[in-house]
Motif scaffolding. Sequence first.
Motif, PDB file in Angstrom:
ATOM      1  N   ILE A 219      66.988  39.826  57.287  1.00  8.11           N
ATOM      2  CA  ILE A 219      67.011  38.744  56.219  1.00  8.11           C
ATOM      3  C   ILE A 219      66.159  37.484  56.767  1.00  8.11           C
ATOM      4  CG2 ILE A 219      68.285  37.566  54.586  1.00  8.11           C
ATOM      5  CD1 ILE A 219      70.099  39.863  54.694  1.00  8.11           C
ATOM      6  N   VAL A 220      66.748  37.179  57.715  1.00  5.53           N
ATOM      7  CA  VAL A 220      66.028  35.723  58.197  1.00  5.53           C
ATOM      8  C   VAL A 220      64.472  35.952  58.644  1.00  5.53           C
ATOM      9  CG1 VAL A 220      65.924  34.053  60.057  1.00  5.53           C
ATOM     10  CG2 VAL A 220      68.189  35.019  59.292  1.00  5.53           C
ATOM     11  N   ALA A 221      64.179  36.991  58.968  1.00  6.42           N
ATOM     12  CA  ALA A 221      62.673  37.317  59.205  1.00  6.42           C
ATOM     13  C   ALA A 221      61.953  37.086  58.009  1.00  6.42           C
ATOM     14  CB  ALA A 221      62.589  38.329  60.035  1.00  6.42           C
ATOM     15  N   ARG A 222      62.461  37.913  56.655  1.00  6.40           N
ATOM     16  CA  ARG A 222      61.875  38.082  55.699  1.00  6.40           C
ATOM     17  C   ARG A 222      61.881  36.792  55.016  1.00  6.40           C
ATOM     18  NH1 ARG A 222      63.312  42.769  51.125  1.00  6.40           N
ATOM     19  NH2 ARG A 222      61.408  42.622  50.014  1.00  6.40           N
ATOM     20  N   ALA A 223      62.983  35.925  54.910  1.00 10.35           N
ATOM     21  CA  ALA A 223      62.930  34.482  54.334  1.00 10.35           C
ATOM     22  C   ALA A 223      61.829  33.685  55.119  1.00 10.35           C
ATOM     23  CB  ALA A 223      64.062  34.200  54.367  1.00 10.35           C
ATOM     24  N   MET A 224      61.668  33.825  56.423  1.00  9.59           N
ATOM     25  CA  MET A 224      60.780  32.844  57.110  1.00  9.59           C
ATOM     26  C   MET A 224      59.306  33.333  56.534  1.00  9.59           C
ATOM     27  SD  MET A 224      62.465  32.689  60.951  1.00  9.59           S
ATOM     28  CE  MET A 224      60.911  31.816  61.356  1.00  9.59           C
ATOM     29  N   LEU A 225      59.056  34.476  56.549  1.00  6.50           N
ATOM     30  CA  LEU A 225      57.770  34.917  56.265  1.00  6.50           C
ATOM     31  C   LEU A 225      57.380  34.583  54.785  1.00  6.50           C
ATOM     32  CD1 LEU A 225      55.484  36.028  58.073  1.00  6.50           C
ATOM     33  CD2 LEU A 225      55.950  38.386  57.180  1.00  6.50           C
ATOM     34  N   MET A 226      58.235  34.710  53.913  1.00  8.40           N
ATOM     35  CA  MET A 226      58.168  34.500  52.565  1.00  8.40           C
ATOM     36  C   MET A 226      57.897  32.821  52.450  1.00  8.40           C
ATOM     37  SD  MET A 226      60.745  35.360  49.527  1.00  8.40           S
ATOM     38  CE  MET A 226      61.302  36.697  50.082  1.00  8.40           C
ATOM     39  N   ALA A 227      58.564  31.913  52.979  1.00  3.24           N
ATOM     40  CA  ALA A 227      58.284  30.531  52.841  1.00  3.24           C
ATOM     41  C   ALA A 227      57.034  30.245  53.452  1.00  3.24           C
ATOM     42  CB  ALA A 227      59.541  29.864  53.550  1.00  3.24           C
ATOM     43  N   ILE A 228      56.649  30.983  54.489  1.00  2.00           N
ATOM     44  CA  ILE A 228      55.306  30.552  55.249  1.00  2.00           C
ATOM     45  C   ILE A 228      54.076  30.910  54.458  1.00  2.00           C
ATOM     46  CG2 ILE A 228      53.697  30.754  57.282  1.00  2.00           C
ATOM     47  CD1 ILE A 228      56.332  30.992  58.984  1.00  2.00           C
ATOM     48  N   MET A 323      66.004  33.655  64.697  1.00  2.00           N
ATOM     49  CA  MET A 323      64.559  33.473  64.314  1.00  2.00           C
ATOM     50  C   MET A 323      63.582  34.158  65.084  1.00  2.00           C
ATOM     51  SD  MET A 323      64.436  29.042  63.580  1.00  2.00           S
ATOM     52  CE  MET A 323      62.897  29.185  63.334  1.00  2.00           C
ATOM     53  N   PRO A 324      62.692  35.069  64.473  1.00  2.00           N
ATOM     54  CA  PRO A 324      61.626  35.748  65.584  1.00  2.00           C
ATOM     55  C   PRO A 324      60.209  35.016  65.760  1.00  2.00           C
ATOM     56  CG  PRO A 324      61.669  36.670  63.412  1.00  2.00           C
ATOM     57  CD  PRO A 324      62.724  35.297  63.258  1.00  2.00           C
ATOM     58  N   GLY A 325      59.623  35.669  66.518  1.00  2.00           N
ATOM     59  CA  GLY A 325      58.302  34.952  66.744  1.00  2.00           C
ATOM     60  C   GLY A 325      57.425  35.826  65.618  1.00  2.00           C
ATOM     61  N   CYS A 326      56.199  35.651  65.773  1.00  2.00           N
ATOM     62  CA  CYS A 326      55.116  36.046  64.815  1.00  2.00           C
ATOM     63  C   CYS A 326      53.666  36.360  65.468  1.00  2.00           C
ATOM     64  CB  CYS A 326      54.978  35.088  63.793  1.00  2.00           C
ATOM     65  SG  CYS A 326      54.027  35.367  62.366  1.00  2.00           S
ATOM     66  N   ARG A 327      53.498  37.400  64.860  1.00  2.00           N
ATOM     67  CA  ARG A 327      52.146  37.771  65.364  1.00  2.00           C
ATOM     68  C   ARG A 327      51.081  37.482  64.465  1.00  2.00           C
ATOM     69  NH1 ARG A 327      49.878  38.227  70.435  1.00  2.00           N
ATOM     70  NH2 ARG A 327      47.989  39.312  70.549  1.00  2.00           N
ATOM     71  N   VAL A 328      49.871  36.699  64.377  1.00  2.00           N
ATOM     72  CA  VAL A 328      49.007  36.601  63.669  1.00  2.00           C
ATOM     73  C   VAL A 328      47.700  37.211  63.811  1.00  2.00           C
ATOM     74  CG1 VAL A 328      47.696  34.694  62.450  1.00  2.00           C
ATOM     75  CG2 VAL A 328      49.984  34.259  63.166  1.00  2.00           C
ATOM     76  N   TYR A 329      47.102  37.949  62.656  1.00  2.00           N
ATOM     77  CA  TYR A 329      45.919  38.700  62.952  1.00  2.00           C
ATOM     78  C   TYR A 329      44.981  38.116  61.917  1.00  2.00           C
ATOM     79  CZ  TYR A 329      48.898  42.171  65.056  1.00  2.00           C
ATOM     80  OH  TYR A 329      49.767  42.631  66.190  1.00  2.00           O
ATOM     81  N   VAL A 330      43.762  37.490  62.489  1.00  2.00           N
ATOM     82  CA  VAL A 330      42.636  37.122  61.489  1.00  2.00           C
ATOM     83  C   VAL A 330      41.844  37.877  61.218  1.00  2.00           C
ATOM     84  CG1 VAL A 330      41.249  35.095  61.329  1.00  2.00           C
ATOM     85  CG2 VAL A 330      43.536  34.766  62.437  1.00  2.00           C
ATOM     86  N   HIS A 331      41.221  38.463  60.086  1.00  2.00           N
ATOM     87  CA  HIS A 331      40.185  39.271  59.678  1.00  2.00           C
ATOM     88  C   HIS A 331      39.105  38.652  59.133  1.00  2.00           C
ATOM     89  CE1 HIS A 331      43.421  42.554  59.912  1.00  2.00           C
ATOM     90  NE2 HIS A 331      44.332  41.770  59.123  1.00  2.00           N
TER      91      HIS A 331
END
Length: 357
Positions: A219-228, A323-331
């Motif tokens: 739930i925390v990871a989904r809320a953070m990704l939704m806010a970003i 709070m988890p980390g995040c992996r960013v992929y730029v296409h």
Amino acid sequence: MASLIKTSTGTRVFLLAHWPVSQAAPVCLTRNASTAAGEATATQSIPDLADLESDSSLGAPEPPLGVVETFQPWKRAAQRKYRLPAGRYQYHPPKYDRGPFHPIQSPPSSEPIARDFVPGPFNLPRLKQTYQSTIASDLLTLTYLHKPPGTPKQGKSERLRGWDDSSPYHKNRARRGPRGSEVLRLIERDITFKNIPEIKAVSLAMFTPEAQKDRDYLIVARAMLMAITGTMPEITRSKHAVAAWGAQKDKYSGVKTTIYGNAAYEFLDRCIHLVFPKIKDWKGVKGTTGDSSGNLSWGLEPEHMAYFPEIEVNYDMYPSKMMPGCRVYVHTTATSDRQAKLLLRALGVPFYGELRD
């Protein structure tokens, strides 16, 4: 004429409505300071105005007020007994694209009647505006390679391996892939005005193996990704069991989402100008990143996620230990990692180490 102008508006409307047609034709309602000034203007012969028509639409009489009040087209339409079928006489864009030579073509996506119409854009990201005004032309200048007219084109090497015809089963068989790899990489093309590299999409993924035992991490990871990102993330499951990562097969393992267009540029703008400068002792993105097809990636630690303004403004809402980390992929639309790194370096992403193509 002067007496008609001096009358009130209601009287003029009534007189014009009941004015004979034979007398109403030569009348031209023009507002003049006096009758003499109007006659003087009419009698003057101006060569430049000889081609203009003498009659004016302002001289036509207005319809009576009773006719205007009783004119109700919606009421007439409701009283019709027979109506035309909407599906037969109204235009509907085709469902399928049957090629450019088909007589019925789909309207462009900018038309509101198109099936793929998306309203907008309602804003222009600063980073995208900088790319269109400055970076695109700079990339075209930096990568320009002059070729004199008449230069022969270099032949392309065979990427797929053929068969030696040592067996009758080799005849008419498809060519084999490159040795040592089953994936056929893109061929790097020279940058021209037709294929200047640009940002296509940005994918974000959060890995939370603790969610297999406690759903609150998810739930925390989904809320953070939704806010970003402003999108609804998708919950992922582990395909394989990896004991070192604490992942179990077919169990919840994290969330992911992909943003396109202006949202992708706005996310990169926040990373470059708000998140990266706040990371202490950060060298930058590793120069060896890339998949040989113009797509780059980097990772953000859990403590780095608090630097995003969407999370910083409501930091107390997210438990710091969950709070988890995040992996960013730029296409990107680049055809090689070299062109993609050149684009991101122009946008402001720092790289360190050896820059591999």
